[in-house]
Design a protein around this motif. Structure first.
Motif, mmCIF file in Angstrom:
data_model
loop_
_atom_site.group_PDB
_atom_site.id
_atom_site.type_symbol
_atom_site.label_atom_id
_atom_site.label_comp_id
_atom_site.label_asym_id
_atom_site.label_seq_id
_atom_site.Cartn_x
_atom_site.Cartn_y
_atom_site.Cartn_z
ATOM 1 N N UNK A 216 -4.294 3.430 -12.507
ATOM 2 C CA UNK A 216 -4.414 4.834 -12.118
ATOM 3 C C UNK A 216 -4.148 5.072 -10.641
ATOM 4 N N UNK A 217 -3.975 4.004 -9.863
ATOM 5 C CA UNK A 217 -3.605 4.144 -8.457
ATOM 6 C C UNK A 217 -2.089 4.191 -8.328
ATOM 7 N N UNK A 218 -1.595 5.126 -7.524
ATOM 8 C CA UNK A 218 -0.162 5.159 -7.244
ATOM 9 C C UNK A 218 0.260 3.821 -6.633
ATOM 10 N N UNK A 219 1.435 3.357 -7.005
ATOM 11 C CA UNK A 219 1.980 2.133 -6.410
ATOM 12 C C UNK A 219 2.476 2.389 -4.987
ATOM 13 N N UNK A 220 2.916 3.617 -4.738
ATOM 14 C CA UNK A 220 3.389 4.000 -3.406
ATOM 15 C C UNK A 220 2.245 4.661 -2.654
ATOM 16 N N UNK A 221 1.966 4.177 -1.455
ATOM 17 C CA UNK A 221 0.900 4.696 -0.624
ATOM 18 C C UNK A 221 1.470 5.577 0.486
ATOM 19 N N UNK A 222 0.595 6.414 1.025
ATOM 20 C CA UNK A 222 0.899 7.161 2.235
ATOM 21 C C UNK A 222 0.114 6.528 3.377
ATOM 22 N N UNK A 223 0.754 6.310 4.493
ATOM 23 C CA UNK A 223 0.034 5.815 5.672
ATOM 24 C C UNK A 223 -0.108 6.949 6.692
ATOM 25 N N UNK A 224 -1.107 6.832 7.535
ATOM 26 C CA UNK A 224 -1.296 7.841 8.589
ATOM 27 C C UNK A 224 -0.085 7.806 9.520
ATOM 28 N N UNK A 225 0.634 8.921 9.610
ATOM 29 C CA UNK A 225 1.869 8.975 10.391
ATOM 30 C C UNK A 225 1.785 10.071 11.447
#
Length: 265
Positions: A216-225
């Motif tokens: 249920x976790x996305x494989x693609x993450x967002x990082x603080x940008x």
């Protein structure tokens, strides 16, 4: 298909993700409408700054609240942002929506379903409608989640965000699904890494995997940008010569494509 990025905790990247996922889906050829349901109107502010970069100054008239209380078609407030991407803006008067609804001589079910009924006038015109919300639990947000088909749970890699996600899902189940038969479901948990795979990031991700299921976790993450923070001041930019713009749009494009895959569209 109506979607909201959600978490009970503030500062998890809901508005930025709503804006940039919508932007990338529109770039991929999907017709997208963003609806700002947050009285702070941060999504509206971001998009109007984006418009201003094209020397196009747009005013919010009418606001979402004005359309809703006057029972006007939501089409009357739509602002075009770019090809395939439109905005239905909010203003500070959205603060009064919950109070206004409470005073209406309608049932509780009709109160929580008021926005859903109003969205009927625009749903057939778009592939995706994204509803942006504040982090508070309120009648306004109940309206948003009742209207949604899917939720993306925003998981900033901090313990409070993990607890907020759990609390939010419990609220959703007990207050909207069980009580009002909401049809909303969760398409996935989207991690927002605060330090880029630090020890704390990985610990929170591991806990989330155990709590929600790794699938249920996305494989693609967002990082603080930093570029995303900059957009709040400048509006969204897409400079082909900027490595930072390219990296930012690439990250959100990857999430957008995974979203399409998860939804099977």
């Amino acid at each position: 298909m109506i979607i909201s990025c959600a978490n009970e905790k503030g500062g998890t990247g809901k508005t930025s993700t709503t804006a940039l996922l919508s932007w990338e889906l529109a770039t991929l050829g999907k017709k997208v409408l963003m609806v700002d349901c947050d009285p702070q109107a941060n999504l509206t502010d971001l998009m109007l700054k984006t418009q201003a970069r094209k020397n196009t100054n747009v005013t919010v008239d009418p606001s979402l609240f004005a359309l809703l209380i006057n029972k006007r078609s939501l089409k009357d407030g739509i602002i075009n942002i770019k090809q395939n991407l439109d905005l239905l803006p909010a203003a500070a008067d959205m603060n009064m929506f919950s109070r206004w609804l409470d005073k209406q001589p309608i049932t509780e079910s009709e109160k929580v379903g008021y926005l859903k009924d109003s969205l009927v006038s625009v749903t057939t015109s778009y592939d995706f409608i994204f509803l942006d919300v504040s982090p508070t639990m309120s009648l306004t947000n109940d309206n948003v989640f009742m209207a949604c088909d899917w939720l993306i749970i925003m998981l900033q890699t901090q313990q409070r965000a993990l607890l907020g996600a759990k609390s939010f899902l419990n609220y959703l189940q007990t207050n909207l699904i069980d009580e009002f038969n909401a049809k909303v479901d969760v398409v996935g948990i989207l991690p927002v890494l605060t330090k880029g795979q630090s020890i704390i990031d990985n610990a929170i991700l591991n806990n989330a995997s155990n709590d929600f299921g790794a699938e249920n976790l996305f494989n693609n993450y967002i990082t603080a940008m930093e570029r995303v923070k900059r957009y709040d001041m400048t509006g969204i930019t897409e400079d082909s010569k900027s490595v930072w713009d390219k990296a930012t749009h690439s990250a959100y494009t990857a999430v957008a494509k995974e979203l399409l895959s998860r939804l099977g569209v």
